[in-house]
Scaffold this active site. Structure first.
Site, short mmCIF file in Angstrom:
data_model
loop_
_atom_site.label_atom_id
_atom_site.label_comp_id
_atom_site.label_asym_id
_atom_site.label_seq_id
_atom_site.Cartn_x
_atom_site.Cartn_y
_atom_site.Cartn_z
CG ASN A 120 7.67 2.11 6.21
OD1 ASN A 120 8.30 3.15 6.03
ND2 ASN A 120 8.09 1.14 6.99
CG ASN A 165 18.40 -7.07 15.53
OD1 ASN A 165 18.00 -8.02 16.20
ND2 ASN A 165 18.23 -5.81 15.91
CG ASP A 198 -4.77 -0.32 3.17
OD1 ASP A 198 -4.57 0.86 3.47
OD2 ASP A 198 -4.65 -1.27 3.97
CG ASN A 228 -0.24 0.20 2.52
OD1 ASN A 228 0.99 0.27 2.55
ND2 ASN A 228 -1.00 0.28 3.59
NE ARG A 250 15.64 1.39 21.36
CZ ARG A 250 15.87 1.01 20.08
NH1 ARG A 250 15.76 1.86 19.09
NH2 ARG A 250 16.26 -0.24 19.83
N GLY A 264 12.47 -0.53 26.93
CA GLY A 264 11.97 -1.70 26.19
C GLY A 264 13.07 -2.52 25.57
CG LEU A 318 23.28 0.13 15.72
CD1 LEU A 318 23.55 1.39 16.55
CD2 LEU A 318 23.94 -1.08 16.36
CE LYS A 354 5.78 -8.74 12.93
NZ LYS A 354 5.36 -8.99 11.52
CE1 TYR A 412 8.25 -5.88 16.13
CE2 TYR A 412 6.73 -5.40 14.33
CZ TYR A 412 7.85 -6.05 14.83
OH TYR A 412 8.58 -6.86 14.00
CB SER A 441 9.89 -10.10 15.33
OG SER A 441 10.89 -9.43 16.07
CB SER A 499 22.64 8.45 20.99
OG SER A 499 22.70 9.83 20.78
C1 WQD Z 1 19.73 -2.60 18.05
C2 WQD Z 1 20.63 -2.20 19.22
C3 WQD Z 1 19.67 -0.52 20.63
C4 WQD Z 1 19.72 2.69 17.68
C5 WQD Z 1 14.09 -3.91 16.57
C6 WQD Z 1 12.76 -4.55 16.76
C7 WQD Z 1 12.77 -5.91 16.11
C8 WQD Z 1 13.17 -5.76 14.67
C9 WQD Z 1 14.55 -5.13 14.58
C10 WQD Z 1 11.24 -5.49 13.28
C11 WQD Z 1 19.85 -2.03 20.52
C12 WQD Z 1 20.93 -0.01 19.95
C13 WQD Z 1 19.84 1.47 18.31
C14 WQD Z 1 20.55 3.77 18.08
C15 WQD Z 1 21.59 2.36 19.72
N1 WQD Z 1 12.23 -4.95 13.99
N2 WQD Z 1 20.76 1.31 19.31
N3 WQD Z 1 21.46 3.56 19.08
O1 WQD Z 1 15.63 -2.91 18.95
O2 WQD Z 1 17.13 -4.94 18.54
O3 WQD Z 1 15.05 -4.67 17.24
O4 WQD Z 1 14.43 -3.85 15.22
O5 WQD Z 1 10.99 -6.65 13.10
O6 WQD Z 1 11.47 -6.44 16.20
O7 WQD Z 1 12.52 -4.69 18.13
O8 WQD Z 1 16.96 -3.16 16.80
O9 WQD Z 1 18.40 -1.64 15.53
O10 WQD Z 1 16.61 -0.64 17.04
O11 WQD Z 1 18.63 -1.71 18.05
O12 WQD Z 1 22.42 2.20 20.62
O13 WQD Z 1 20.50 4.92 17.54
O14 WQD Z 1 21.23 -0.93 18.94
O15 WQD Z 1 19.61 -0.08 21.98
O16 WQD Z 1 20.69 -2.46 21.57
P1 WQD Z 1 16.21 -3.90 18.02
P2 WQD Z 1 17.62 -1.71 16.81
#
Ligand code: WQD
Length: 340
Positions: A36, A179, A59, A33, A295, A297, A200, A154, A150, A125, A216
């Site tokens: 994103n 990841n 959609d 759709n 962060r 969660g 990340l 799943k 989210y 996931s 960060s």
């Molecule tokens: C990875 C690590 C952050 C950004 C999420 C979803 C998961 C999947 C993948 C969809 C963590 C750290 C991140 C930054 C940082 N998504 N980080 N600085 O959270 O493991 O997984 O994305 O399916 O379902 O939960 O991935 O890439 O956000 O973070 O230090 O600017 O990098 O704290 O440790 P995550 P992420």
């Protein structure tokens, strides 16, 4: 030639999977759709494989649109990526996440039931495990209460599929991604985060490209060797190939249960600091970063035990972390050059 429907097929993992499906001789129909993703990805896929997938803008929240699509198209299997996937956003907008991620899934499964479409691959996931008690994480690790709407979509999604398999002769496999990172070697497709990257690696590459001034690190007081959190970063092409392996398992009727699920990762954990070092070594770019608060969660560590996936799917990762990081950087450089 089997026809496979890929929902969300213009997205990051979806587009890489469409390429591997076409490379494996499948006819592919993509629905998306475009909430994103970008329509240009269709041409990028065509450039890589030489075959333009059929595309329909649908959609999946619109039951009539979904029914209409299936009235006009004969499908042998479905790989379902289409979903909202930002953990933080799901906390602010839970109802949009439940409507989209669950509603769409139900409408798809209803059509499969009514038209005897049998093979279904679901994008799940590792978030379903929360902070696992034991590492590496195996498929029989307990499913913990979801940390976000989210992650809950799943977990609920897998339950809905399991119940549908039991009731309606459906065969399905859920792939629990760790990841996904990187880009196709052609750098025709890759990750296209809209706005400020939540994940990340896109933040790393945008910092290296000067789009972001500083990365960060979310916390360096975790119970890990260097204090930063650990994840299992898998090359998106390896992940895409896992979908082909799972689809073939169903098409060949090799599955032992009507609902199966597999952890798809490299089996190796890397901390944020290790990623930064590996990125700098792989690309020669120096990253500007600082440490800030954790962060909310985030779990301390998550990486996969891939024994079952390797064996049952006859699949294993082929690319290294360095290749994945380099491909992510090559893709970022191309984006930056295109916009300069
Ligand atoms: C990875 C690590 C952050 C950004 C999420 C979803 C998961 C999947 C993948 C969809 C963590 C750290 C991140 C930054 C940082 N998504 N980080 N600085 O959270 O493991 O997984 O994305 O399916 O379902 O939960 O991935 O890439 O956000 O973070 O230090 O600017 O990098 O704290 O440790 P995550 P992420």
């Amino acid at each position: 030639m089997k026809t496979i429907l890929v929902t969300g097929g213009l997205g990051f993992i979806g587009s890489h999977t469409v390429v591997e499906l076409q490379n494996s001789g499948f006819k592919v129909i993509v629905i998306d759709n475009l909430s994103n993703s970008r329509i240009e990805v269709l041409d990028s896929i065509t450039k890589i494989t030489g075959t333009k997938p059929n595309f329909h803008k649908v959609d999946l929240r619109n039951k009539k649109e979904v029914k209409n699509f299936f009235d006009l198209n004969i499908i042998d299997g479905i790989i379902h990526f289409a979903a909202f996937k930002a953990v933080g956003e799901s906390v602010e907008k839970p109802l949009e996440y439940y409507e989209n991620n669950i509603g769409s899934l139900v409408y798809l499964l209803q059509e499969m039931r009514d038209r005897n479409i049998d093979n279904f691959i679901f994008s799940s996931s590792c978030t379903v495990y929360g902070q696992a008690d034991k590492l590496p994480i195996t498929e029989n690790a307990p499913i913990k209460p979801a940390e976000s709407p989210y992650g809950n979509t799943k977990q609920i999604g897998e339950e809905i599929i399991k119940d549908s398999c039991n009731a309606h002769k459906l065969n399905a496999i859920a792939l629990r991604y760790f990841n996904p990172i990187g880009a196709h070697e052609s750098i025709e497709i890759g990750e296209l985060p809209l706005g400020i990257p939540q994940n990340l690696i896109p933040y790393v590459t945008q910092t290296a490209a000067g789009i972001r001034s500083q990365l960060s690190i979310f916390g360096d007081d975790y119970e890990t060797p260097d204090g930063t959190a650990i994840r299992d970063y898998i090359h998106v092409v390896d992940l895409a190939k896992a979908h082909i392996a799972a689809l073939k398992r169903l098409l060949n009727k090799d599955n032992e249960n009507n609902f199966e699920y597999y952890n798809i990762g490299t089996g190796k954990g890397s901390s944020v600091l290790e990623i930064i070092t590996a990125f700098q070594n792989s690309t020669g770019k120096i990253l500007n970063y600082k440490t800030v608060e954790r962060r909310t969660g985030d779990v301390t560590a998550a990486y996969a035990d891939t024994t079952i996936a390797n064996e049952k799917l006859n699949w294993k990762t082929e690319k290294t972390l360095e290749e994945a990081l380099r491909s992510a950087w090559n893709w970022q450089e191309k984006q930056s050059n295109n916009h300069s």
